[in-house]
Each structure stands twice: as structure tokens, then as C-alpha cells.
Motif scaffolding. Structure first.
Motif, short mmCIF file in Angstrom:
data_model
loop_
_atom_site.label_atom_id
_atom_site.label_comp_id
_atom_site.label_asym_id
_atom_site.label_seq_id
_atom_site.Cartn_x
_atom_site.Cartn_y
_atom_site.Cartn_z
N UNK A 1 17.57 -6.24 -38.77
CA UNK A 1 17.05 -5.41 -37.67
C UNK A 1 18.15 -5.02 -36.67
N UNK B 1 20.08 -0.98 -34.05
CA UNK B 1 19.22 -1.49 -32.97
C UNK B 1 17.73 -1.39 -33.29
N UNK B 2 17.38 -1.61 -34.55
CA UNK B 2 15.97 -1.49 -34.94
C UNK B 2 15.11 -2.58 -34.28
N UNK C 1 15.17 -3.62 -31.26
CA UNK C 1 14.69 -3.12 -29.97
C UNK C 1 13.44 -2.24 -30.16
N UNK C 2 13.50 -1.39 -31.17
CA UNK C 2 12.35 -0.50 -31.41
C UNK C 2 11.12 -1.30 -31.79
N UNK C 3 11.31 -2.37 -32.55
CA UNK C 3 10.17 -3.21 -32.94
C UNK C 3 9.60 -3.95 -31.74
N UNK C 4 10.50 -4.52 -30.92
CA UNK C 4 10.03 -5.29 -29.75
C UNK C 4 9.37 -4.35 -28.74
N UNK C 5 9.91 -3.14 -28.62
CA UNK C 5 9.35 -2.20 -27.64
C UNK C 5 8.03 -1.58 -28.10
N UNK C 6 7.72 -1.73 -29.38
CA UNK C 6 6.46 -1.17 -29.89
C UNK C 6 5.30 -2.07 -29.45
N UNK C 7 4.07 -1.58 -29.58
CA UNK C 7 2.94 -2.42 -29.15
C UNK C 7 2.57 -3.54 -30.13
N UNK C 8 3.40 -3.77 -31.12
CA UNK C 8 3.12 -4.86 -32.07
C UNK C 8 3.29 -6.20 -31.35
N UNK C 9 2.26 -7.05 -31.34
CA UNK C 9 2.42 -8.35 -30.68
C UNK C 9 3.50 -9.18 -31.38
N UNK C 10 4.20 -9.98 -30.60
CA UNK C 10 5.24 -10.85 -31.17
C UNK C 10 4.74 -11.67 -32.36
N UNK D 1 7.35 -14.86 -28.59
CA UNK D 1 7.62 -13.87 -27.52
C UNK D 1 8.79 -14.32 -26.66
N UNK E 1 12.09 -12.03 -26.39
CA UNK E 1 12.34 -11.32 -25.12
C UNK E 1 13.13 -12.17 -24.14
N UNK F 1 12.17 -5.06 -23.05
CA UNK F 1 13.06 -5.66 -24.05
C UNK F 1 13.73 -6.90 -23.51
N UNK G 1 1.58 -5.72 -24.28
CA UNK G 1 1.80 -4.91 -25.48
C UNK G 1 1.08 -3.56 -25.41
N UNK H 1 2.96 -0.83 -23.74
CA UNK H 1 4.08 -0.29 -24.53
C UNK H 1 3.68 0.91 -25.37
N UNK I 1 17.72 3.26 -33.98
CA UNK I 1 16.50 2.51 -34.29
C UNK I 1 15.74 3.11 -35.48
N UNK J 1 2.38 1.79 -34.14
CA UNK J 1 1.72 2.25 -32.90
C UNK J 1 0.22 2.50 -33.13
#
Lengths: 226, 232
Positions: free
Chosen positions: A77, A81-82, A84-93, A221, A225, B52, B70, B73, B84, B102
């Protein structure tokens, strides 16, 4: 339902990526086969003592080979910087973690399925003596290895020496899981059913999986983070 | 309701305070240029805003929800230093993946729509590792916009882009602003940023040095901002 979908999406992405590049898979499988071959030179396959430690040998191979798969889990990942995109998405940890752990689990089981018959040939043991019990031990212990390894893969992903740090941190944590797996696998490879004291090892393996899966889901999480 | 509310944010790396008591608000529809010298703390602040990285003290709210929530986001789109995008997946697979993450209604349809919009529909099944730099950048822009975010956080968005990608991004940003979206972008390209910006936030050594509307003086002389409020 959304949680499950996101978990499976992450797992499918990891598996697709790995099957395309085969980076971890090739390294892990060839490493496992080489170690199996080297151990067969070191230990006499016809000796009783070798059969007595067969479970230990097998799980050492799986643990070493597994580290190569787990190292790539979060490291892949970092490219572009993939992460970051995963963490910033609404997918819960926890969904992100479970998806990755599931992908590692499938890859680890794949390595084990290939290595097991090779082990049977090299060490002159009948791996299909107790197939259901052996499958259960493989499933439970591999989940333990995947869960702990995935958590520490996330923890060490930003370290420069992560390839070294991951095994150093993971193996001590895996001692209860690997001990139980070794204790259970040796009699199963000798064709003995699980009974008596061995069931206590089975309970320990199940307990390990439940405790470490719960801990990882709670901690992920903070690990991702900070 | 503010699009973004930053309340007394501190961020420490060890004992070093990278951000010191930063507070400001961004209203919906505003385009804020986040300015500052190298090492001022712009990227650190953007990482905290995007969830982040956790603030050591203080908090960030996005449309009245904690940025670490979440659900908050879903309303944020990010372009950071990296693209990314997964090299070993195809363009379509990449966008379908993020659309699924998403929880968009029809990930495949959304992915195809954005591939068309960014001019990548012909290479939708090609692996990203075989793409040119410009194509990868356009795909990264599509990835950031595909869930129709209400707040865009952009870290040096124009720095590594080719002409076509810059035109694409500028067009998308204008469309987003017209539709009531909010943009916060850090950049060193003062003139381009100030032309688009309605407001300015200047950070100096981790502290908020100035915040307010973008004025004609700033547009006429981009160096004015640093001379007046920042370090010389």
C-alpha cells in the motif's frame, strides 16, 4: 452488510494484486519448499525422532513462509501512497484489517496446501491419516498467524527495517499459537485422533484466535492513524 | 454549518510542535488557498484535516462531524503527494475498487463515467503500470472526484501534473465550486491558487499567521501576503 462488502472488497483487491504480481507468493512458496528440502537433509526421515518433531518442523516452515506474505500485506500500500487513500476512505479500520487478514489467510492456506504433500513425501509421513482434524488445526492456526501478522504488518509498515522487525515482533507473539499447532499436528501426522490433553491445546488455539482477532479489531484504528 | 471547523489543533512529533494552536473555519462554497513556506506545516495540517493523522490537541469537524468519523470521510476527496492508484490493477479496476469502498450505488457505472470524463475510456482495461505519467495523474484526479465529495483537500495538486491534467483538474475544481463544493488546497504556485481562491490561510512555522478573504492586492502581487503576514 456494508462492513462485510467493504471487507470482501479489500480482500479481493489484495488477492487480485498478489495473483497479478506473485511477488509474495513466489517468494514464500519457493522459500517453504527449499526449507522443507534442507530439513529433510538435516533429519533422517526414517527415524522415530523425526516423526516426533514433524509437527514442529512443519509449522516452522509455515511460520517462516508466512512472514514473507505478511511483510507485503501493508507494504504494497506504500507504493503511490495507496494506504492514505484507504485510510481516508469511509472503510472502517476493522473492515480494512479483516480484508487484509482474509487475503493473507487465503494465501497462507494456499502455501500450506502445496507444502503438505511435499512434506509427506520428504519426511515419510502420512499426512491424510486424520484429514478433518488436520484441516481444522491448519485453519485455526493459520488464522492466528494471519491476524497477528497482519496487525504487526500495519504497525511496522512505515519502518525502514520492516522486513526485519516484522518477524522479530510477530514470532514471540505467535508462540502460544505455534506451540498449540505443533502439539496438535505431530499426533495427527502419526494418524492418532485428538483426545485427552490434546483437546486442551485445541481450546488454546481457539482462544488465541478469538482473543487476538478481538484485540486487533479494537487496536487497528490506533495503529493506522496513531 | 461550516464545511470545515479547525479548533485549536496542535500536532507534536516527539517534542516538536509541527502545528501550534491552529483554528479557522471554512464555509461551504469557499475555495481556500493554504499557503506557507516549506516546512510550515501545510501537509501536516492537511493530513490532520483528512483524518490521516490524529491531532495531539484540538479537533477537526467536517460538516459538523469529527473528521475521524468514517461517515464524515464520505464527503471528503483527497489528492495528496502520491497518486493513490494501484499499478497492478487496470484503470477500471482501480476506480471500481474506490467506488465500492465508498459504497456507491453502481461502482462499475460510476467508474466508466469517470474514465470517460478523464479521457481514459479507451485504456480502461490497461494496467496502470503501463500508463504514461499524464494518464496516471488523470486517473488519480478521477479517483479523488468519483464519489462527488463536498469537501476537497488538495496537497500541491498542480505540482506534478502535465498540461492536460492541470486543465482537467482546474475544470473539475471550477465545476465543484459552482455546485457548492468546498476546496482547501495547499500550494506554492501562488498566482494559480489565488486566482481560484476566495479565501487565504497562511501558516508560518506551524502557527496561523493570517486568515481572511483573498484581496485584489494579493492577486496583483502574490509576494504581498508573505511580506505582510509571514516571514520575509
Amino acid at each position: 452488510m456494508r462492513f462485510l462488502r467493504q471487507t470482501l472488497t479489500v480482500a479481493a483487491k489484495d488477492l487480485r494484486s498478489e495473483l497479478r504480481t506473485k511477488e509474495a507468493l513466489n517468494a514464500s512458496l519457493s522459500f517453504a519448499l527449499v526449507i522443507l528440502l534442507l530439513f529433510s537433509f538435516a533429519f533422517d526421515p526414517t527415524a522415530d525422532t523425526t516423526r516426533e518433531i514433524s509437527g514442529g518442523l512443519l509449522w516452522l516452515v509455515f511460520a517462516f513462509a508466512g512472514a514473507l506474505i505478511l511483510n507485503r500485506s501493508f507494504a504494497r500500500e506504500l507504493e503511490n501512497d495507496c494506504l492514505d487513500a484507504l485510510i481516508a476512505s469511509p472503510v472502517p479500520g476493522p473492515a480494512l484489517f479483516l480484508g487484509k487478514a482474509l487475503a493473507n489467510y487465503v494465501l497462507l492456506l494456499g502455501i500450506e496446501v502445496v507444502c503438505l504433500p511435499v512434506f509427506g513425501v520428504f519426511y515419510n509421513v502420512h499426512v491424510a491419516g486424520q484429514p478433518l482434524w488436520l484441516a481444522l488445526v491448519l485453519l485455526l492456526a493459520s488464522w492466528g498467524v494471519s491476524v497477528v501478522g497482519t496487525l504487526f504488518s500495519a504497525l511496522t509498515v512505515n519502518l525502514r527495517l520492516r522486513e526485519l522487525m516484522l518477524p522479530m515482533l510477530v514470532y514471540p507473539m505467535l508462540i502460544p499459537c505455534l506451540m498449540a499447532a505443533m502439539q496438535l499436528t505431530t499426533p495427527l501426522l502419526a494418524g492418532q485422533p485428538l483426545q485427552g490433553d490434546l483437546l486442551a491445546w485445541m481450546r488454546m488455539l481457539i482462544g488465541f484466535d478469538i482473543i487476538f482477532t478481538s484485540l486487533a479489531l479494537v487496536l487497528i484504528d490506533t495503529v493506522l492513524i496513531g | 454549518m461550516s464545511a470545515l471547523a479547525v479548533e485549536g489543533v496542535w500536532k507534536f512529533y516527539g517534542d516538536y510542535p509541527a502545528l501550534r494552536d491552529i483554528s479557522f473555519e471554512v464555509e461551504p462554497g469557499q475555495c481556500v488557498a493554504l499557503l506557507g513556506r516549506n516546512g510550515a506545516g501545510k501537509t501536516t495540517l492537511l493530513r490532520v484535516l483528512a483524518g490521516l493523522s490524529r491531532a495531539s490537541k484540538g479537533g477537526v469537524k467536517v460538516f459538523d462531524r469529527d473528521t475521524l468519523d468514517r461517515d464524515a470521510r464520505s464527503s471528503i476527496g483527497i489528492i495528496g503527494h502520491g497518486i493513490a492508484i494501484y499499478d497492478e490493477l487496470s484503470a477500471l479496476e482501480n476506480l471500481r475498487l474506490f467506488a465500492a469502498l465508498y459504497s456507491l450505488d453502481d461502482p462499475a457505472k460510476t467508474a466508466l463515467h469517470w474514465l470517460e470524463r478523464t479521457g481514459l475510456e479507451r485504456v480502461k482495461d490497461g494496467l496502470v503500470r503501463e500508463f504514461s505519467r499524464g494518464m496516471r495523474q488523470r486517473l488519480a484526479v478521477a479517483r479523488a472526484f468519483l464519489h462527488n465529495p463536498r469537501l476537497l483537500l488538495l496537497d500541491e495538486p498542480f505540482t506534478a501534473l502535465d498540461d492536460r491534467a492541470i486543465a482537467l483538474l482546474q475544470g473539475l475544481l471550477r465545476d465543484a465550486l459552482k455546485a457548492g463544493g468546498t476546496v482547501l488546497m495547499s500550494t506554492h504556485q501562488l498566482r494559480e491558487a489565488l486566482e481560484l481562491a476566495t479565501n487565504v490561510v497562511l501558516i508560518s512555522r506551524g502557527k496561523l499567521a493570517h486568515q481572511g478573504p483573498r484581496t485584489q492586492e494579493m492577486l496583483d502581487d502574490p509576494g504581498y501576503l508573505y511580506r505582510t503576514y509571514g516571514e520575509a
